[in-house]
Motif scaffolding. Structure first.
Motif, PDB file in Angstrom:
ATOM      1  N   GLN A 185       0.226  -0.582  -0.250  1.00 39.16           N
ATOM      2  CA  GLN A 185      -0.418  -0.437   0.091  1.00 39.16           C
ATOM      3  C   GLN A 185       1.189   1.246   0.077  1.00 39.16           C
ATOM      4  O   GLN A 185       0.660   2.131  -0.754  1.00 39.16           O
ATOM      5  CB  GLN A 185      -0.682  -0.195   1.387  1.00 39.16           C
ATOM      6  CG  GLN A 185      -1.643  -1.282   1.493  1.00 39.16           C
ATOM      7  CD  GLN A 185      -3.291  -0.652   0.238  1.00 39.16           C
ATOM      8  OE1 GLN A 185      -3.482  -0.027   0.588  1.00 39.16           O
ATOM      9  NE2 GLN A 185      -3.577  -1.293  -0.285  1.00 39.16           N
ATOM     10  N   GLU A 187       4.485   1.135  -1.270  1.00 38.99           N
ATOM     11  CA  GLU A 187       4.919   1.214  -2.031  1.00 38.99           C
ATOM     12  C   GLU A 187       3.991   2.087  -3.292  1.00 38.99           C
ATOM     13  O   GLU A 187       4.623   3.154  -3.736  1.00 38.99           O
ATOM     14  CB  GLU A 187       4.918  -0.277  -2.754  1.00 38.99           C
ATOM     15  CG  GLU A 187       6.079  -0.545  -1.946  1.00 38.99           C
ATOM     16  CD  GLU A 187       7.588  -1.524  -2.913  1.00 38.99           C
ATOM     17  OE1 GLU A 187       6.540  -1.815  -3.783  1.00 38.99           O
ATOM     18  OE2 GLU A 187       8.460  -1.184  -2.510  1.00 38.99           O
ATOM     19  N   ALA A 188       2.866   1.605  -3.094  1.00 40.80           N
ATOM     20  CA  ALA A 188       1.260   2.109  -4.858  1.00 40.80           C
ATOM     21  C   ALA A 188       1.552   3.751  -4.281  1.00 40.80           C
ATOM     22  O   ALA A 188       1.066   4.161  -5.487  1.00 40.80           O
ATOM     23  CB  ALA A 188       0.464   1.452  -4.499  1.00 40.80           C
ATOM     24  N   ALA A 189       1.404   4.287  -3.068  1.00 41.06           N
ATOM     25  CA  ALA A 189       1.249   5.570  -2.921  1.00 41.06           C
ATOM     26  C   ALA A 189       2.682   5.980  -3.419  1.00 41.06           C
ATOM     27  O   ALA A 189       2.336   7.552  -4.141  1.00 41.06           O
ATOM     28  CB  ALA A 189       0.312   5.830  -1.454  1.00 41.06           C
ATOM     29  N   ALA A 190       3.452   5.744  -2.846  1.00 39.92           N
ATOM     30  CA  ALA A 190       5.419   6.146  -3.311  1.00 39.92           C
ATOM     31  C   ALA A 190       5.277   6.198  -5.138  1.00 39.92           C
ATOM     32  O   ALA A 190       5.389   7.285  -4.723  1.00 39.92           O
ATOM     33  CB  ALA A 190       6.237   5.485  -2.719  1.00 39.92           C
ATOM     34  N   ALA A 191       4.887   5.377  -5.312  1.00 42.86           N
ATOM     35  CA  ALA A 191       4.877   5.450  -7.073  1.00 42.86           C
ATOM     36  C   ALA A 191       3.899   6.546  -7.477  1.00 42.86           C
ATOM     37  O   ALA A 191       3.721   6.433  -8.746  1.00 42.86           O
ATOM     38  CB  ALA A 191       4.399   3.641  -7.522  1.00 42.86           C
ATOM     39  N   LEU A 192       2.604   6.961  -6.952  1.00 48.28           N
ATOM     40  CA  LEU A 192       1.978   7.551  -7.484  1.00 48.28           C
ATOM     41  C   LEU A 192       2.421   9.099  -6.914  1.00 48.28           C
ATOM     42  O   LEU A 192       1.846  10.872  -7.419  1.00 48.28           O
ATOM     43  CB  LEU A 192       0.598   7.385  -6.883  1.00 48.28           C
ATOM     44  CG  LEU A 192      -0.365   6.112  -7.261  1.00 48.28           C
ATOM     45  CD1 LEU A 192      -1.648   6.032  -6.466  1.00 48.28           C
ATOM     46  CD2 LEU A 192      -0.491   6.309  -9.314  1.00 48.28           C
ATOM     47  N   GLY A 193       3.695   8.862  -6.418  1.00 48.91           N
ATOM     48  CA  GLY A 193       3.972  10.625  -5.847  1.00 48.91           C
ATOM     49  C   GLY A 193       3.257  11.479  -4.814  1.00 48.91           C
ATOM     50  O   GLY A 193       3.433  12.697  -4.733  1.00 48.91           O
ATOM     51  N   MET A 194       2.585  10.067  -3.902  1.00 50.08           N
ATOM     52  CA  MET A 194       2.202  10.484  -2.867  1.00 50.08           C
ATOM     53  C   MET A 194       3.725  10.352  -1.442  1.00 50.08           C
ATOM     54  O   MET A 194       4.436   9.869  -1.404  1.00 50.08           O
ATOM     55  CB  MET A 194       1.348   9.856  -2.079  1.00 50.08           C
ATOM     56  CG  MET A 194       0.114   9.575  -2.504  1.00 50.08           C
ATOM     57  SD  MET A 194      -1.316   9.055  -3.013  1.00 50.08           S
ATOM     58  CE  MET A 194      -2.012   9.285  -0.949  1.00 50.08           C
ATOM     59  N   ILE A 203      -3.640   6.677   3.299  1.00 50.28           N
ATOM     60  CA  ILE A 203      -3.772   5.308   2.908  1.00 50.28           C
ATOM     61  C   ILE A 203      -3.602   4.126   3.995  1.00 50.28           C
ATOM     62  O   ILE A 203      -3.878   3.773   4.099  1.00 50.28           O
ATOM     63  CB  ILE A 203      -2.725   4.785   1.502  1.00 50.28           C
ATOM     64  CG1 ILE A 203      -3.251   6.115   0.369  1.00 50.28           C
ATOM     65  CG2 ILE A 203      -2.745   3.445   1.600  1.00 50.28           C
ATOM     66  CD1 ILE A 203      -4.482   5.974   0.174  1.00 50.28           C
TER      67      ILE A 203
ATOM     68  N   THR B  87       9.849  12.429  -4.481  1.00 55.35           N
ATOM     69  CA  THR B  87       8.560  11.810  -4.490  1.00 55.35           C
ATOM     70  C   THR B  87       7.851  13.422  -5.655  1.00 55.35           C
ATOM     71  O   THR B  87       6.531  12.102  -6.150  1.00 55.35           O
ATOM     72  CB  THR B  87       7.838  12.717  -3.611  1.00 55.35           C
ATOM     73  OG1 THR B  87       8.346  12.412  -2.020  1.00 55.35           O
ATOM     74  CG2 THR B  87       5.926  12.649  -3.234  1.00 55.35           C
ATOM     75  N   ARG B  91       5.975  11.247  -9.412  1.00 55.66           N
ATOM     76  CA  ARG B  91       4.214  11.782 -10.243  1.00 55.66           C
ATOM     77  C   ARG B  91       4.680  11.408 -12.224  1.00 55.66           C
ATOM     78  O   ARG B  91       2.913  11.559 -12.647  1.00 55.66           O
ATOM     79  CB  ARG B  91       3.389  12.702  -9.990  1.00 55.66           C
ATOM     80  CG  ARG B  91       4.191  13.486  -8.822  1.00 55.66           C
ATOM     81  CD  ARG B  91       3.296  14.420  -8.119  1.00 55.66           C
ATOM     82  NE  ARG B  91       3.511  14.661  -6.652  1.00 55.66           N
ATOM     83  CZ  ARG B  91       3.239  16.358  -5.805  1.00 55.66           C
ATOM     84  NH1 ARG B  91       3.850  16.638  -6.224  1.00 55.66           N
ATOM     85  NH2 ARG B  91       4.006  15.504  -4.615  1.00 55.66           N
ATOM     86  N   PHE B  97       1.628  -2.660 -10.580  1.00 58.29           N
ATOM     87  CA  PHE B  97       2.649  -4.058  -9.890  1.00 58.29           C
ATOM     88  C   PHE B  97       1.769  -5.227  -9.720  1.00 58.29           C
ATOM     89  O   PHE B  97       0.627  -5.406 -10.551  1.00 58.29           O
ATOM     90  CB  PHE B  97       2.481  -3.538  -8.293  1.00 58.29           C
ATOM     91  CG  PHE B  97       3.216  -2.863  -7.714  1.00 58.29           C
ATOM     92  CD1 PHE B  97       4.403  -1.799  -7.457  1.00 58.29           C
ATOM     93  CD2 PHE B  97       2.180  -1.092  -7.371  1.00 58.29           C
ATOM     94  CE1 PHE B  97       4.734  -1.113  -6.418  1.00 58.29           C
ATOM     95  CE2 PHE B  97       2.868  -0.217  -6.861  1.00 58.29           C
ATOM     96  CZ  PHE B  97       4.172  -0.019  -6.456  1.00 58.29           C
ATOM     97  N   HIS B 105      -9.832   0.351   1.100  1.00 58.28           N
ATOM     98  CA  HIS B 105     -10.749   1.197   1.953  1.00 58.28           C
ATOM     99  C   HIS B 105     -11.712   2.297   0.779  1.00 58.28           C
ATOM    100  O   HIS B 105     -12.392   2.901   0.312  1.00 58.28           O
ATOM    101  CB  HIS B 105     -10.384   2.214   3.333  1.00 58.28           C
ATOM    102  CG  HIS B 105      -9.003   3.019   2.569  1.00 58.28           C
ATOM    103  ND1 HIS B 105      -7.648   2.154   2.072  1.00 58.28           N
ATOM    104  CD2 HIS B 105      -8.764   4.214   3.020  1.00 58.28           C
ATOM    105  CE1 HIS B 105      -7.085   3.696   1.793  1.00 58.28           C
ATOM    106  NE2 HIS B 105      -7.235   4.345   2.172  1.00 58.28           N
TER     107      HIS B 105
END
Ligand SMILES: Nc1ncnc2c1ncn2[C@@H]1O[C@H](COP(=O)(O)OP(=O)(O)O)[C@@H](O)[C@H]1O
Ligand SMILES: [Mg+2]
Lengths: 308, 254
Positions: A185, A187-194, A203, B87, B91, B97, B105
């Motif tokens: 979770q 990793e996915a957020a980091a990959a989206l630039g969060m 998240i 970060t 973007r 993955f 959620h």
């Protein structure tokens, strides 16, 4: 052969109307319990030392109401401190900074490892350790100084004692919740630039809530009862109030009953609230998750799922 | 000559004593689709994760669209970038993955608009419109309000692709996007990826799907033991491998 009776010839077996298995010991146990319960009720009614009339007259007395309010106030404030601080300490324990990790672990170790009663008395006697408190540059000049006794009133001692202790327990609950969330979770957020903070807030924490909320409910119930410890530092909570009354009137038993009844009312209300919240968070984990009213109210951003 | 979308030069990476990448040189042109093949443990995932700096590299350099990843050059010294800059660099780089990693959620729409609204500063209405377009593109328009758990694996992976596309990436990285799927669901995801390739998206795809490599890739790269052993057009690498290692690998996955 799996069965020991021969098949009934020429007829289809129909299990409808089969004889029930008998449970004689259940009957015995039930009778014993009923007798014991009858004895208990009989004792409650006939034993005049309970003084139910006195109980009734004090149950909604104004002075008791004030004690009750103090108990509720302490519960809310201490839990507020506990949850907020608990989240921070939990994050600290999961931090990459080894010193921060160690300090946060040490905090939990100390506050969980010593009795709450001792901590309360300790805060109450702060002035013996440090007669004066000052705000200023560390190891440098002070800008302001206070008499400890003027700052640490019984109320602040109680809030410090209950709140700081609760932080330690909440930190463990929050940390337990956070580590259940799959690393993918983040990793996915980091990959989206969060960023890290945003990832935690949006998240990780919402997912950890499923594991944090139920034990937090238990903590609130425990806290409502644990506030009674503040009676030892002369803070007028529910228990201290009934004590102060029966010290005058010597109606010890009926007044303790008054306190018990009110504690039961508080914890019952909390318990009902907790079971609602638990049911809500159990729902989140199933495939077909219809969102009830409570879910909608608690998590406004979620829209009910339309199933086609 | 245009700037390559990816320019990796002598990339090295170790985990403790284990040297996982041992000098990777790879350029990917804008619009190119590169499929990376190689046995398990050869460092394919690690390389992809270095491209968007989910892993830091120990040596060499990686540029994406001309921008040095994870570092900056000041005079004659190289500095690490601060986390907020890293970060920001991510973007422009989408990643898909093996395990989908959808946010359970949030609804499908919630998953897709989270980053555009939260970090790219898009207006919510615009993000929602874009999200619905993307869902249409991956063939899941009717699942907008579902939660990830209510979707099949193939559908989840297509949502994950839409989520990555929502940030309008210049480059998409796929790490074995179909390896966690039941066989009958693989096709729908590969079909979606093929469409993206046809639309001109630059893609680096780690996969064991040789058919996909043959049909969609502009170039196939074969990695083994942390180095690129062989690369070239799919027909060449897949049908006339030059090295024994490539031959042995291809015999196994076919
Ligand atoms: N975070 C990590 N820590 C230690 N070793 C790792 C880590 N990630 C990958 N490795 C090791 O690096 C090697 C290459 O892994 P990976 O890049 O996942 O290979 P591939 O994707 O080609 O199967 C493997 O030996 C793996 O065990
Ligand atoms: Mg891999």
């Amino acid at each position: 052969m799996l069965h020991d009776s021969p098949p009934i010839e020429g007829t289809e077996i129909d299990v409808a109307g089969a004889r029930k298995v008998r449970h004689p010991w259940r009957w015995v146990a039930s009778v014993v319990l009923l007798v014991l319960l009858a004895q208990l009720v009989h004792m409650l009614v006939t034993n005049e030392n309970f003084e139910w009339g006195v109980v009734a007259s004090y149950l909604n007395a104004q002075i008791i109401g004030q004690g009750l309010l103090m108990t509720l106030e302490l519960t809310v404030i201490a839990m507020f401190i506990g949850i907020l601080g608990g989240v921070l300490v939990a994050i600290g324990r999961l931090s990459e900074n080894p010193l921060l990790r160690a300090v946060c672990s040490g905090y939990v170790w100390f506050f969980r490892g010593t009795p709450l009663l001792v901590q309360l008395v300790f805060w109450y006697n702060m002035s013996a350790l440090m007669p004066q408190l000052s705000i200023g540059i560390p190891f440098g000049p002070a800008f302001a100084q206070f008499e400890t006794n003027s700052v640490i009133t019984p109320m602040t001692a109680a809030i410090l004692g209950l709140g700081l202790n609760e932080i330690a327990y909440m930190a463990e609950i929050v940390r337990g919740g956070l580590i259940t969330v799959d690393g993918g979770q983040q990793e996915a957020a980091a990959a989206l630039g969060m960023g890290r903070g945003r990832t935690l807030r949006r998240i990780v924490l919402p997912q950890a809530m499923r594991f944090i909320v139920p034990p937090t409910g238990s903590q609130v119930i425990n806290m409502a009862k644990a506030t009674s410890l503040v009676s030892v530092i002369a803070l007028a909570d529910l228990l201290y109030t009934v004590q102060s009354v029966y010290n005058r009137t010597f109606q010890t038993i009926p007044l303790l009953l008054v306190a018990c009844i009110w504690y039961l009312v508080i914890t019952s209300v909390l318990y009902i609230g907790q079971s609602f919240i638990e049911r809500h968070y159990a729902k989140g984990s199933t495939r077909a998750a219809p969102q009830g009213f409570l879910a909608f109210a608690l998590l406004r951003r979620r829209k009910p799922v339309r199933s086609e | 000559m245009t700037t390559p979308m990816v320019h990796a030069s002598q990339v090295r990476k170790s985990f403790g004593p284990l040297e996982v990448l041992r000098g990777i040189d790879l350029d990917v042109a804008p619009g190119e689709v590169v499929v990376v093949l190689g046995p398990s443990g050869s460092g394919k995932s690690t390389f992809l994760r270095c491209v968007n700096h989910l892993e830091s590299i120990d040596g060499g350099s990686i540029h994406v669209a001309g921008e040095l990843i994870g570092h900056r050059v000041h005079g004659r010294t190289v500095h690490h970038l601060r986390p907020s800059r890293i970060t920001a660099q991510r973007r422009h780089i989408g990643m898909v993955f093996q395990q989908f990693n959808l946010f359970p959620h949030l609804t499908v729409l919630g998953n897709i608009i989270e980053a555009p609204v939260g970090v790219a500063g898009a207006a919510k209405a615009d993000a929602l419109r874009h999200a619905r377009e993307l869902l249409d593109r991956v063939g899941l328009a009717e699942k907008a309000d579902a939660y990830p758990k209510q979707l099949s694996g193939g559908q989840q992976q297509r949502v994950a692709i839409a989520r990555a596309l929502a940030m309008r990436p210049k480059l998409m990285l796929f790490d074995e996007p179909t390896s966690a799927l039941d066989p009958e669901l693989v096709g729908e995801v590969l079909q979606t990826m093929k469409k993206l390739a046809e639309d001109g998206l630059t893609m680096v795809v780690v996969t064991h799907e040789i058919g996909f490599a043959r049909e969609v890739a502009d170039r196939v790269v074969f990695m083994d033991g942390g180095v690129i052993v062989e690369q070239g057009p799919p027909a060449e690498v897949l049908d006339n491998p030059r090295t024994e290692r490539t031959k042995a690998f291809l015999n196994q996955v076919r």
